[in-house]
Design a protein around this motif. Sequence first.
Motif, PDB file in Angstrom:
ATOM      1  N   SER A  62     -34.808 -49.411  48.524  1.00  0.00           N
ATOM      2  CA  SER A  62     -33.612 -48.839  47.871  1.00  0.00           C
ATOM      3  C   SER A  62     -32.856 -49.943  47.137  1.00  0.00           C
ATOM      4  N   ALA A  63     -32.361 -49.596  45.956  1.00  0.00           N
ATOM      5  CA  ALA A  63     -31.596 -50.550  45.148  1.00  0.00           C
ATOM      6  C   ALA A  63     -30.121 -50.517  45.498  1.00  0.00           C
ATOM      7  N   GLY A  64     -29.759 -49.768  46.536  1.00  0.00           N
ATOM      8  CA  GLY A  64     -28.376 -49.822  46.991  1.00  0.00           C
ATOM      9  C   GLY A  64     -27.593 -48.578  46.662  1.00  0.00           C
ATOM     10  N   ALA A  65     -26.289 -48.699  46.794  1.00  0.00           N
ATOM     11  CA  ALA A  65     -25.414 -47.552  46.514  1.00  0.00           C
ATOM     12  C   ALA A  65     -25.638 -47.091  45.086  1.00  0.00           C
ATOM     13  N   ASP A  66     -25.394 -45.822  44.840  1.00  0.00           N
ATOM     14  CA  ASP A  66     -25.523 -45.270  43.490  1.00  0.00           C
ATOM     15  C   ASP A  66     -24.277 -45.675  42.695  1.00  0.00           C
ATOM     16  N   GLY A 103     -28.438 -54.592  48.170  1.00  0.00           N
ATOM     17  CA  GLY A 103     -27.096 -54.035  48.344  1.00  0.00           C
ATOM     18  C   GLY A 103     -27.060 -53.082  49.515  1.00  0.00           C
ATOM     19  N   GLY A 104     -26.544 -51.874  49.250  1.00  0.00           N
ATOM     20  CA  GLY A 104     -26.481 -50.880  50.319  1.00  0.00           C
ATOM     21  C   GLY A 104     -27.842 -50.564  50.887  1.00  0.00           C
ATOM     22  N   GLY A 105     -28.908 -50.780  50.108  1.00  0.00           N
ATOM     23  CA  GLY A 105     -30.265 -50.559  50.618  1.00  0.00           C
ATOM     24  C   GLY A 105     -30.557 -51.514  51.749  1.00  0.00           C
ATOM     25  N   LEU A 106     -30.202 -52.784  51.585  1.00  0.00           N
ATOM     26  CA  LEU A 106     -30.414 -53.736  52.672  1.00  0.00           C
ATOM     27  C   LEU A 106     -29.444 -53.453  53.813  1.00  0.00           C
ATOM     28  N   GLU A 107     -28.235 -53.020  53.488  1.00  0.00           N
ATOM     29  CA  GLU A 107     -27.269 -52.696  54.549  1.00  0.00           C
ATOM     30  C   GLU A 107     -27.766 -51.533  55.398  1.00  0.00           C
ATOM     31  N   LEU A 108     -28.443 -50.597  54.747  1.00  0.00           N
ATOM     32  CA  LEU A 108     -29.043 -49.481  55.512  1.00  0.00           C
ATOM     33  C   LEU A 108     -30.122 -50.037  56.431  1.00  0.00           C
ATOM     34  N   PRO A 126     -26.691 -58.227  46.131  1.00  0.00           N
ATOM     35  CA  PRO A 126     -26.233 -58.694  44.813  1.00  0.00           C
ATOM     36  C   PRO A 126     -24.863 -58.159  44.392  1.00  0.00           C
ATOM     37  N   GLU A 127     -24.146 -57.537  45.338  1.00  0.00           N
ATOM     38  CA  GLU A 127     -22.861 -56.930  44.963  1.00  0.00           C
ATOM     39  C   GLU A 127     -21.938 -57.905  44.240  1.00  0.00           C
ATOM     40  N   VAL A 128     -22.018 -59.183  44.573  1.00  0.00           N
ATOM     41  CA  VAL A 128     -21.114 -60.162  43.945  1.00  0.00           C
ATOM     42  C   VAL A 128     -21.305 -60.161  42.432  1.00  0.00           C
ATOM     43  N   PRO A 134     -20.588 -56.834  49.638  1.00  0.00           N
ATOM     44  CA  PRO A 134     -21.287 -55.816  50.406  1.00  0.00           C
ATOM     45  C   PRO A 134     -20.253 -54.952  51.120  1.00  0.00           C
ATOM     46  N   GLY A 135     -20.272 -53.632  50.860  1.00  0.00           N
ATOM     47  CA  GLY A 135     -19.173 -52.802  51.367  1.00  0.00           C
ATOM     48  C   GLY A 135     -19.589 -51.812  52.434  1.00  0.00           C
ATOM     49  N   ALA A 136     -20.819 -51.978  52.955  1.00  0.00           N
ATOM     50  CA  ALA A 136     -21.283 -51.039  53.998  1.00  0.00           C
ATOM     51  C   ALA A 136     -21.831 -51.819  55.184  1.00  0.00           C
ATOM     52  N   GLU A 272     -26.531 -52.819  29.256  1.00  0.00           N
ATOM     53  CA  GLU A 272     -27.766 -53.572  28.938  1.00  0.00           C
ATOM     54  C   GLU A 272     -28.964 -52.641  29.027  1.00  0.00           C
ATOM     55  N   ARG A 273     -28.973 -51.754  29.994  1.00  0.00           N
ATOM     56  CA  ARG A 273     -30.111 -50.823  30.138  1.00  0.00           C
ATOM     57  C   ARG A 273     -30.070 -49.713  29.097  1.00  0.00           C
ATOM     58  N   ALA A 274     -28.859 -49.281  28.759  1.00  0.00           N
ATOM     59  CA  ALA A 274     -28.739 -48.219  27.746  1.00  0.00           C
ATOM     60  C   ALA A 274     -29.196 -48.730  26.379  1.00  0.00           C
TER      61      ALA A 274
HETATM   62  N1  T1G Z   1     -27.307 -47.262  41.147  1.00  0.00           N
HETATM   63  C1  T1G Z   1     -27.559 -46.409  40.146  1.00  0.00           C
HETATM   64  N2  T1G Z   1     -28.549 -46.586  39.232  1.00  0.00           N
HETATM   65  C2  T1G Z   1     -29.304 -47.697  39.349  1.00  0.00           C
HETATM   66  C3  T1G Z   1     -29.102 -48.638  40.387  1.00  0.00           C
HETATM   67  C4  T1G Z   1     -28.048 -48.385  41.305  1.00  0.00           C
HETATM   68  N3  T1G Z   1     -27.809 -49.206  42.325  1.00  0.00           N
HETATM   69  N4  T1G Z   1     -30.022 -49.633  40.219  1.00  0.00           N
HETATM   70  C5  T1G Z   1     -30.773 -49.303  39.146  1.00  0.00           C
HETATM   71  N5  T1G Z   1     -30.336 -48.150  38.624  1.00  0.00           N
HETATM   72  C6  T1G Z   1     -30.916 -47.458  37.460  1.00  0.00           C
HETATM   73  C7  T1G Z   1     -30.819 -48.281  36.202  1.00  0.00           C
HETATM   74  O1  T1G Z   1     -29.568 -48.068  35.578  1.00  0.00           O
HETATM   75  C8  T1G Z   1     -31.952 -47.709  35.384  1.00  0.00           C
HETATM   76  O2  T1G Z   1     -31.516 -46.471  34.868  1.00  0.00           O
HETATM   77  C9  T1G Z   1     -33.016 -47.394  36.430  1.00  0.00           C
HETATM   78  O3  T1G Z   1     -32.308 -47.305  37.692  1.00  0.00           O
HETATM   79  C10 T1G Z   1     -34.056 -48.490  36.542  1.00  0.00           C
HETATM   80  O4  T1G Z   1     -33.334 -49.701  36.739  1.00  0.00           O
HETATM   81  C11 T1G Z   1     -22.131 -50.424  49.340  1.00  0.00           C
HETATM   82  C12 T1G Z   1     -21.563 -51.065  46.874  1.00  0.00           C
HETATM   83  C13 T1G Z   1     -33.330 -52.635  41.478  1.00  0.00           C
HETATM   84  C14 T1G Z   1     -33.859 -54.862  40.448  1.00  0.00           C
HETATM   85  O5  T1G Z   1     -26.798 -54.285  42.308  1.00  0.00           O
HETATM   86  O6  T1G Z   1     -30.789 -54.860  40.093  1.00  0.00           O
HETATM   87  O7  T1G Z   1     -24.964 -51.201  46.996  1.00  0.00           O
HETATM   88  O8  T1G Z   1     -31.773 -47.010  32.412  1.00  0.00           O
HETATM   89  O9  T1G Z   1     -34.106 -50.725  34.572  1.00  0.00           O
HETATM   90  O10 T1G Z   1     -35.833 -53.554  35.911  1.00  0.00           O
HETATM   91  O11 T1G Z   1     -22.595 -52.683  49.469  1.00  0.00           O
HETATM   92  O12 T1G Z   1     -32.215 -51.933  38.867  1.00  0.00           O
HETATM   93  O13 T1G Z   1     -33.598 -45.849  33.663  1.00  0.00           O
HETATM   94  O14 T1G Z   1     -31.417 -44.654  33.222  1.00  0.00           O
HETATM   95  O15 T1G Z   1     -32.890 -52.120  36.322  1.00  0.00           O
HETATM   96  O16 T1G Z   1     -37.161 -52.356  37.752  1.00  0.00           O
HETATM   97  C15 T1G Z   1     -26.052 -53.029  44.631  1.00  0.00           C
HETATM   98  C16 T1G Z   1     -28.930 -52.942  40.915  1.00  0.00           C
HETATM   99  C17 T1G Z   1     -25.328 -51.760  44.235  1.00  0.00           C
HETATM  100  C18 T1G Z   1     -29.022 -53.509  42.330  1.00  0.00           C
HETATM  101  C19 T1G Z   1     -34.769 -52.753  39.479  1.00  0.00           C
HETATM  102  N6  T1G Z   1     -27.383 -52.993  44.051  1.00  0.00           N
HETATM  103  N7  T1G Z   1     -30.237 -52.661  40.357  1.00  0.00           N
HETATM  104  O17 T1G Z   1     -34.897 -53.334  38.202  1.00  0.00           O
HETATM  105  O18 T1G Z   1     -35.238 -51.274  36.744  1.00  0.00           O
HETATM  106  S1  T1G Z   1     -23.682 -51.736  44.854  1.00  0.00           S
HETATM  107  C20 T1G Z   1     -27.635 -53.634  42.889  1.00  0.00           C
HETATM  108  C21 T1G Z   1     -31.053 -53.689  39.950  1.00  0.00           C
HETATM  109  C22 T1G Z   1     -23.922 -51.525  46.539  1.00  0.00           C
HETATM  110  C23 T1G Z   1     -22.988 -51.511  48.795  1.00  0.00           C
HETATM  111  C24 T1G Z   1     -22.727 -51.795  47.379  1.00  0.00           C
HETATM  112  C25 T1G Z   1     -32.329 -53.271  39.292  1.00  0.00           C
HETATM  113  C26 T1G Z   1     -33.565 -53.380  40.196  1.00  0.00           C
HETATM  114  P1  T1G Z   1     -32.114 -45.962  33.442  1.00  0.00           P
HETATM  115  P2  T1G Z   1     -33.836 -51.040  36.007  1.00  0.00           P
HETATM  116  P3  T1G Z   1     -35.866 -52.687  37.115  1.00  0.00           P
END
Ligand code: T1G
Length: 691
Positions: A62-66, A103-108, A126-128, A134-136, A272-274
């Motif tokens: 899991s890449a973490g919280a949505d 992120g939240g994926g590792l917290e889970l 990577p929340e920083v 990390p909020g969970a 950046e992704r858009a």
């Molecule tokens: N939430 C929502 N959408 C996400 C997402 C996320 N966490 N991560 C990726 N996406 C979407 C992204 O916008 C893209 O959408 C598609 O997934 C593929 O991503 C409580 C609060 C995991 C290394 O910071 O670093 O958890 O453009 O193109 O190159 O403590 O995505 O296809 O519509 O980047 O293979 C913390 C963020 C969240 C990790 C994969 N997690 N993601 O890279 O694919 S905050 C992160 C990434 C949190 C908790 C806190 C990368 C990836 P679209 P991609 P990729």
Amino acid sequence: MTPSAPVTSVHADGVALVRLSNPPVNALSGAVRGGVVDALQKANADPAVRAIVLTGEGRGFSAGADITEFGKPPVSPSLSEAIASVEESPKPVVAAISGNALGGGLELALGCHARVAAPDAKLGLPEVKLGLLPGAGGTQRLPRLIGAVPALKIMVEGNPIGAEAAKAAGLVQEVAADPVGAATALALSLAGSTPRRSRDAANLGAREAFEEAAVATLKRAGENPSAAAIVDAVRLAFEKPIEEGLAAERAHFVRLRDDPRSKALRHLFFAERAAAQIPGLPKGTKGREVARAAVIGGGTMGGGIAMNFANAGIPVTLIETDQDALTRGLERVAGNYATSVKRGSLTEAARDQRMSLIKGAVGLEAAAEADVVIEAVFEEMGLKKEIFGKLDGIAKPGAVLASNTSYLDVDEIASATSRPGDVLGMHFFSPANVMKLLEVVRGAKTAPDAVATAMELGRKLAKVPVVSGVCYGFIGNRMLARRTAQAERLLLEGALPQEVDAALTAYGFRMGPFQMGDLAGLDIGWRIRKAQGKRAPIADALCEAGRLGQKTGKGYYDYSGAARSGVPDPEVRALIERVSAEQGITRRAIGQEEITERLLLPMINEGARILEEGIAARPGDIDVVWLYGYNWPATTGGPMFYADTIGLPRIVERLERFAAQSGDETLQPAPLLRRLAAEGRGFSSLEAKAA
Ligand code: T1G
């Protein structure tokens, strides 16, 4: 089992296998969180189930919280509640981690009673990087599991660690090629015992060691509220029960989440992704195969561009007009790599491998086999058209012919060939092997699959590609020209170079316009102005006095002393005051706020025109250009996001005042800016439109 559900669970052989299935990255949306809670309840209610395994479908755990949910009304259960349901499970829960657990994926996974990782697993918080923490539970569970000092490093740096490092740190119990199989065996071996909860503080390590690490961390992090919050939260692990630490962590999270700084960083993550989505490109358009490249011109840019291909493992031919120029070009490339080896960022073996991919040649015929040819010669239209006219007859059918031009009309360049569909701009930023931005300039006749080729190639070269339409300076340089013009006017009206530069560095840029000009060389702008018949009285006077910047030891600043960044020079002040007088301008003291607004607001105004003309598809594309091409401080989100932060009505009012004050009509607000301001909207309300 309902396949479309974001969480599925199968009970077999005494084990409940719970799978997260929310493509593309198993973001922990409300539906996923609810699914986890339901699956755990069912597993604990089923007498046939003795143990539970939690894993992720597809690319990773899991890449973490949505992140898209932030700022919207909360959906129960919260991530912390879902994790608590895992941690409080009477039956052991073991995480089977492949790919990303972030992120939240590792917290889970931390809420689980043990963790097994596949060799490819990447585990991180990577929340920083999003201006959060990390909020969970991460700031409380990770230190209790692996020690406060290693946990602090993982959270403040925000970089993932691999499976073996995670095992060595005690974050995972096992690394296995079949993580689900290994987790199943481990979970069954834990069945019947009281699941281990990462709640005791025994593993934290020495408090003094933590405090020492905290001081060093905060010093390195500088003004970073996320780092400060993480240090505070981890410190609580030494002083309070986990419940109090979790509550404090939650308070930090909410504060940081609602701060404009984090909103800016989250905006750029999605922008950046858009930028990779190209409106108007037929769905499913694929790029052409690029197995070989050629670069025309072995100067600074050409050499850097050739290095990009070698770094990506793509053979490239660097082409010059004569052997001496070619030798110089190849030596420059070798020198760049030698610097990296010296710095330790590149091994000698990697350097040799990359150099082996760069071949030198004299004459355009050497481009005949290339799938992409990038012209990086002098910024002169006649020369570029001559080269493209020759390439037309040399390059193989289907080869993409790209110009690295920084300003010039790509349609005019394409008109020199019989195949305008293959022609576009690929504008790299200096140094080309370092700066991540790539402006892909789409000509009127550029074929969709040629655009797709350049975008895919840009990503292969580890660049951030953004599509621009054809205009003078495309997106970034067209806006920069507005800032440059205002910087000159500010000097004429009363400011000094060090005051203008200080305003921009105070805003967050690494250097101001005059420091940047001295670094790049003032003769570059001078040559462009002369070619356009334009003048910049002060900049021209400096060049006419031989003050071209660092390379001549003097520019806006004096570099003859020890200070690398140069020092203010009384001769420059006298020159500025003389030129002001010649222009009949009465000088006045200009405050830092006005200087900052005079530098930034005209760029935002030009960005509005760029959007109106369809040169950029969306405001976020402009923000990405300025982040990766000019180091706009990510914490304010880029020019267009920043405009929305301060409010468009204020920008209209300030621009009208500056226009009236200086008589400079180019400062009048653009129609789109006026319209959005009048409608109470921001740039972010605009839909993407074809560039
Ligand atoms: N939430 C929502 N959408 C996400 C997402 C996320 N966490 N991560 C990726 N996406 C979407 C992204 O916008 C893209 O959408 C598609 O997934 C593929 O991503 C409580 C609060 C995991 C290394 O910071 O670093 O958890 O453009 O193109 O190159 O403590 O995505 O296809 O519509 O980047 O293979 C913390 C963020 C969240 C990790 C994969 N997690 N993601 O890279 O694919 S905050 C992160 C990434 C949190 C908790 C806190 C990368 C990836 P679209 P991609 P990729």
